[in-house]
Scaffold this motif. Structure first.
Motif, PDB file in Angstrom:
ATOM      1  N   THR A 104     -31.167 -47.466  -6.297  1.00 36.75           N
ATOM      2  CA  THR A 104     -31.907 -46.778  -7.718  1.00 36.75           C
ATOM      3  C   THR A 104     -31.792 -47.948  -8.734  1.00 36.75           C
ATOM      4  O   THR A 104     -30.833 -48.442  -9.117  1.00 36.75           O
ATOM      5  CB  THR A 104     -30.992 -45.704  -8.066  1.00 36.75           C
ATOM      6  N   LEU A 105     -33.174 -47.629  -9.459  1.00 37.96           N
ATOM      7  CA  LEU A 105     -33.001 -48.776 -10.665  1.00 37.96           C
ATOM      8  C   LEU A 105     -33.620 -47.412 -11.817  1.00 37.96           C
ATOM      9  O   LEU A 105     -34.527 -46.746 -11.399  1.00 37.96           O
ATOM     10  CB  LEU A 105     -33.918 -49.540 -10.609  1.00 37.96           C
ATOM     11  N   TYR A 106     -32.941 -47.423 -13.089  1.00 41.30           N
ATOM     12  CA  TYR A 106     -33.341 -46.428 -13.808  1.00 41.30           C
ATOM     13  C   TYR A 106     -33.746 -46.988 -15.310  1.00 41.30           C
ATOM     14  O   TYR A 106     -32.826 -47.669 -15.878  1.00 41.30           O
ATOM     15  CB  TYR A 106     -32.383 -45.242 -14.125  1.00 41.30           C
ATOM     16  N   VAL A 107     -34.949 -47.089 -15.729  1.00 39.65           N
ATOM     17  CA  VAL A 107     -35.261 -47.714 -17.288  1.00 39.65           C
ATOM     18  C   VAL A 107     -35.445 -46.483 -18.088  1.00 39.65           C
ATOM     19  O   VAL A 107     -36.436 -45.781 -18.029  1.00 39.65           O
ATOM     20  CB  VAL A 107     -36.396 -48.500 -17.002  1.00 39.65           C
ATOM     21  N   GLY A 108     -34.564 -46.315 -19.049  1.00 39.72           N
ATOM     22  CA  GLY A 108     -34.628 -45.158 -20.133  1.00 39.72           C
ATOM     23  C   GLY A 108     -34.484 -45.941 -21.485  1.00 39.72           C
ATOM     24  O   GLY A 108     -34.466 -46.997 -21.631  1.00 39.72           O
ATOM     25  N   GLY A 109     -34.599 -45.007 -22.527  1.00 39.54           N
ATOM     26  CA  GLY A 109     -34.774 -45.572 -23.676  1.00 39.54           C
ATOM     27  C   GLY A 109     -34.213 -44.417 -24.726  1.00 39.54           C
ATOM     28  O   GLY A 109     -33.572 -43.722 -24.317  1.00 39.54           O
ATOM     29  N   GLY A 110     -34.794 -44.996 -26.046  1.00 41.81           N
ATOM     30  CA  GLY A 110     -35.981 -45.396 -26.296  1.00 41.81           C
ATOM     31  C   GLY A 110     -37.330 -44.994 -25.432  1.00 41.81           C
ATOM     32  O   GLY A 110     -37.169 -44.077 -25.062  1.00 41.81           O
TER      33      GLY A 110
END
Ligand code: SF4
Length: 383
Positions: free
Chosen positions: A66-72
């Motif tokens: 799993t790869l999670y790009v969060g923010g922002g």
């Protein structure tokens, strides 16, 4: 300091800090910027990643799960952002056919080109910050999209080929806004997305909202309305076929978040980017929160973490209870001692929990008081 043992991680969180402006209630690690700075972001992440690899404590698996790009607002970084990120992390690590790669977006920066660029880079799940469909509420929140923004963004995401999609809504807003929560729930159902997250508005002291509550110009929602809105959502989404599988998470069959389950199961993960946390069994550490300080460290030495802590037995036990009770899987009864089992029986009488297949899990009523119940169970532990 205790020696750190190596841990292999197959889940990575990456923080993208840029937002065009800060929402009224937000205390996330955000850098306000009219556009994202993709070059600076990838340069900083590369520097941090090289240092992580040199250190050798968090060893990134050859095949991420799993790869999670969060923010922002990751979508502020544009259509090339995920391709650039893949180059930083290493294409070879992103080739597992089972990889769940999620990226967050806000409706105003979603376009067909953006989603297509992300999908081609490997993104196969998106999470959209909708929060409400009510124009007055969106303005109060300081969001940049209008009531139709979410509909347009969901259409663009689906048409560009990403069908595993989650939408966030916020409930528990001050009652003076006269927000019709049920209308927002009906509208989210019309979007026909496979995953929905509902978050109760949290009032953080160091935000404009927190200051307004202190000076009396805003009044937080009362407990009764908060409870009614949560329970109404549980009923409505349940009737529409969504499984309520975690306090805040609802999914159609087969669409639960695999990345978030890594957190709830207490499995190891690596966090990259400002304010990101990393975790392995009994050790947790977190990066410098401020983007400019983080990026300076990342490009100078690559060592960006600010603090780390070894969790003692008591903290680990408390965390295991809290994480276990968050999800529909609950806790195995065999892990509880006699005084704790008595507590569980009293919860069942109150309607806060049910016993099934030798496990205890909380009901929606129980999830409303999750923190209190976790502490009660922890305090009841024998010895
Ligand atoms: S879009 Fe999200 S991260 Fe950005 S300011 Fe608003 S709440 Fe915070």
């Amino acid at each position: 300091m205790d020696t750190l043992s190596k841990v292999s991680v197959s889940s990575v969180y990456v923080h993208a800090p840029f937002c065009s402006r800060r929402c009224f209630y937000c205390d996330f690690a955000v850098e306000v910027n009219s556009s994202g700075d993709l070059g600076a972001w990838t340069e900083a992440l590369s520097g941090e990643l090289r240092a992580v690899e040199r250190e050798g404590v968090f060893v990134i698996s050859e095949a991420l799960k799993t790869l999670y790009v969060g923010g922002g607002t990751p979508s502020l970084l544009g259509s090339e952002a995920m391709k650039s990120l893949a180059e930083v992390i290493g294409r070879n690590r992103l080739e597992d056919p089972e990889l769940e790669w999620t990226a967050e977006a806000n409706p105003e920066s979603v376009t067909h080109d953006l989603v297509e660029g992300w999908r081609k880079a490997g993104v196969n799940r998106m999470s959209l910050g909708v929060q409400s469909f009510d124009a007055q509420v969106l303005t109060w929140m300081g969001r940049l999209h209008g009531p139709d923004g979410a509909v347009r963004a969901v259409k663009a995401i689906k048409e560009a080929g990403v069908h595993n999609l989650s939408v966030d809504l916020i409930f528990g807003l001050p009652s003076r806004l006269n927000r019709c929560w049920r209308t927002d729930l009906y509208k989210v159902l019309e979007l026909d997305v496979p995953h929905i997250n509902l978050y109760g508005l949290s009032i953080e002291s160091d935000t404009p909202l927190g200051r307004s509550v202190r000076d009396g110009s805003e009044v937080p929602v009362n407990e009764g309305q908060y409870r009614d809105e949560y329970l109404a959502a549980v009923e409505l989404l349940g009737n529409a076929g969504y499984q309520h599988y975690e306090v805040s998470s609802f999914s159609q069959p087969g669409f639960s978040s695999r990345h978030n389950s890594v957190y709830w199961d207490g499995r190891p993960y690596l966090g990259l980017g400002n304010a990101a946390h990393s975790y392995s069994d009994s050790y947790r550490r977190w990066n410098v929160r401020d983007w400019l300080s983080y990026s300076a460290l990342a490009t100078e030495t690559g060592v960006t973490w600010e603090k780390g802590e070894h969790l003692d037995v008591a903290s680990r036990s408390l965390e295991r209870l809290w994480l276990g009770l968050r999800t529909v899987f609950g806790l195995p009864i065999r892990d509880l001692d006699d005084p704790q089992r008595l507590i569980i029986e009293s919860w069942a009488r109150e309607g806060w929990s049910v016993l099934e297949d030798e496990r205890v899990r909380l009901t929606a009523e129980g999830w409303l008081v999750l923190d209190r119940l976790t502490l009660e169970l922890d305090n009841a532990r024998a010895g």
